[in-house]
Design a protein around this motif. Structure first.
Motif, PDB file in Angstrom:
ATOM      1  N   GLN A   1       0.816  -1.221   0.000  1.00 17.57           N
ATOM      2  CA  GLN A   1       0.000   0.000   0.000  1.00 17.57           C
ATOM      3  C   GLN A   1       0.845   1.264   0.000  1.00 17.57           C
ATOM      4  O   GLN A   1       0.391   2.311  -0.434  1.00 17.57           O
ATOM      5  CB  GLN A   1      -0.925   0.017   1.208  1.00 17.57           C
ATOM      6  CG  GLN A   1      -2.070  -0.956   1.116  1.00 17.57           C
ATOM      7  CD  GLN A   1      -2.954  -0.896   2.339  1.00 17.57           C
ATOM      8  OE1 GLN A   1      -2.493  -0.731   3.463  1.00 17.57           O
ATOM      9  NE2 GLN A   1      -4.258  -1.050   2.121  1.00 17.57           N
ATOM     10  N   ASP A   2       2.087   1.165   0.462  1.00 17.20           N
ATOM     11  CA  ASP A   2       2.949   2.342   0.553  1.00 17.20           C
ATOM     12  C   ASP A   2       3.644   2.693  -0.765  1.00 17.20           C
ATOM     13  O   ASP A   2       4.486   3.581  -0.809  1.00 17.20           O
ATOM     14  CB  ASP A   2       3.983   2.168   1.663  1.00 17.20           C
ATOM     15  CG  ASP A   2       4.941   1.005   1.424  1.00 17.20           C
ATOM     16  OD1 ASP A   2       4.877   0.363   0.355  1.00 17.20           O
ATOM     17  OD2 ASP A   2       5.761   0.734   2.325  1.00 17.20           O
ATOM     18  N   GLY A   3       3.283   1.989  -1.848  1.00 19.15           N
ATOM     19  CA  GLY A   3       3.868   2.278  -3.149  1.00 19.15           C
ATOM     20  C   GLY A   3       5.144   1.515  -3.446  1.00 19.15           C
ATOM     21  O   GLY A   3       5.719   1.662  -4.517  1.00 19.15           O
ATOM     22  N   LYS A   4       5.589   0.688  -2.512  1.00 20.07           N
ATOM     23  CA  LYS A   4       6.798  -0.106  -2.703  1.00 20.07           C
ATOM     24  C   LYS A   4       6.421  -1.513  -3.160  1.00 20.07           C
ATOM     25  O   LYS A   4       5.278  -1.937  -3.010  1.00 20.07           O
ATOM     26  CB  LYS A   4       7.605  -0.162  -1.410  1.00 20.07           C
ATOM     27  CG  LYS A   4       8.108   1.196  -0.967  1.00 20.07           C
ATOM     28  CD  LYS A   4       8.862   1.092   0.329  1.00 20.07           C
ATOM     29  CE  LYS A   4       9.314   2.484   0.776  1.00 20.07           C
ATOM     30  NZ  LYS A   4       9.941   2.462   2.091  1.00 20.07           N
ATOM     31  N   TYR A   5       7.409  -2.201  -3.695  1.00 22.10           N
ATOM     32  CA  TYR A   5       7.179  -3.579  -4.118  1.00 22.10           C
ATOM     33  C   TYR A   5       8.369  -4.444  -3.741  1.00 22.10           C
ATOM     34  O   TYR A   5       9.470  -3.955  -3.510  1.00 22.10           O
ATOM     35  CB  TYR A   5       6.923  -3.663  -5.630  1.00 22.10           C
ATOM     36  CG  TYR A   5       8.128  -3.341  -6.482  1.00 22.10           C
ATOM     37  CD1 TYR A   5       9.053  -4.327  -6.820  1.00 22.10           C
ATOM     38  CD2 TYR A   5       8.359  -2.055  -6.952  1.00 22.10           C
ATOM     39  CE1 TYR A   5      10.166  -4.029  -7.595  1.00 22.10           C
ATOM     40  CE2 TYR A   5       9.461  -1.743  -7.724  1.00 22.10           C
ATOM     41  CZ  TYR A   5      10.366  -2.750  -8.043  1.00 22.10           C
ATOM     42  OH  TYR A   5      11.466  -2.455  -8.800  1.00 22.10           O
ATOM     43  N   THR A   6       8.111  -5.740  -3.692  1.00 26.56           N
ATOM     44  CA  THR A   6       9.156  -6.741  -3.512  1.00 26.56           C
ATOM     45  C   THR A   6       9.011  -7.722  -4.658  1.00 26.56           C
ATOM     46  O   THR A   6       7.895  -8.185  -4.950  1.00 26.56           O
ATOM     47  CB  THR A   6       8.994  -7.486  -2.171  1.00 26.56           C
ATOM     48  OG1 THR A   6       8.968  -6.526  -1.119  1.00 26.56           O
ATOM     49  CG2 THR A   6      10.114  -8.472  -1.940  1.00 26.56           C
ATOM     50  N   PHE A   7      10.116  -8.036  -5.309  1.00 20.77           N
ATOM     51  CA  PHE A   7      10.086  -8.979  -6.424  1.00 20.77           C
ATOM     52  C   PHE A   7      11.196  -9.989  -6.226  1.00 20.77           C
ATOM     53  O   PHE A   7      12.314  -9.638  -5.863  1.00 20.77           O
ATOM     54  CB  PHE A   7      10.287  -8.262  -7.765  1.00 20.77           C
ATOM     55  CG  PHE A   7      10.285  -9.197  -8.943  1.00 20.77           C
ATOM     56  CD1 PHE A   7       9.086  -9.635  -9.477  1.00 20.77           C
ATOM     57  CD2 PHE A   7      11.466  -9.646  -9.492  1.00 20.77           C
ATOM     58  CE1 PHE A   7       9.068 -10.515 -10.544  1.00 20.77           C
ATOM     59  CE2 PHE A   7      11.464 -10.522 -10.569  1.00 20.77           C
ATOM     60  CZ  PHE A   7      10.260 -10.954 -11.100  1.00 20.77           C
ATOM     61  N   GLY A   8      10.877 -11.258  -6.461  1.00 15.97           N
ATOM     62  CA  GLY A   8      11.913 -12.279  -6.359  1.00 15.97           C
ATOM     63  C   GLY A   8      11.504 -13.568  -7.018  1.00 15.97           C
ATOM     64  O   GLY A   8      10.319 -13.918  -7.061  1.00 15.97           O
TER      65      GLY A   8
END
Length: 139
Positions: free
Chosen positions: A92-99
């Motif tokens: 929700q904070d505009g960040k992402y995690t990708f892996g």
């Protein structure tokens, strides 16, 4: 916020979407599902199954690997070359995690057997017969 997260991921990567919201199935193991994305990233020719999740922690949880593995396995069964899978977690904070995630198809199939066992009455009513000839799954 989730939308901003997704846009950030697109901005940070060169994404070529091959398929989206594609239904895949395994005749051998009697399951189906809808993958979020089959894509190539950053000029790489390898196709990846990418599952999109949302969670407040922005974490890639281990169980996500099971779902992605099932999609990868079903695509390969149908003759589609896939290098593996990955998870994109939007926050929700505009960040992402990708892996990228490992392949755990055998664990997914064990979980499927447990689900069938737990829901055997419903499965029987619907005429579902698990694949692979496993007598324990039918019991």
């Amino acid at each position: 916020g989730y939308y901003k997260s997704f846009l950030s991921w697109l901005k940070d990567n060169k994404v070529e979407i091959i398929e989206q919201e594609k239904t895949v199935f395994s005749e051998a193991h009697q399951y189906a599902g809808t993958l979020d994305m089959l894509a190539r990233l950053n000029g790489n020719t390898d196709q990846l199954v990418i599952d999109v999740k949302t969670n407040k922690a922005g974490e890639i949880y281990p169980e996500y690997e099971l779902q992605v593995s099932a999609y990868v396995s079903a695509l390969r069964e149908s003759g589609i070359e896939v290098a593996g899978g990955a998870v994109l977690v939007l926050s929700q904070d505009g960040k992402y995690t990708f892996g990228k995630v490992g392949e755990a198809t055998s664990v997914f199939l064990q979980a499927q057997k447990l689900w069938v066992w737990k829901n055997k009455e419903t499965c029987t009513k619907l005429g579902y017969k698990p694949g692979g000839g496993d007598k324990d799954a039918e019991a």
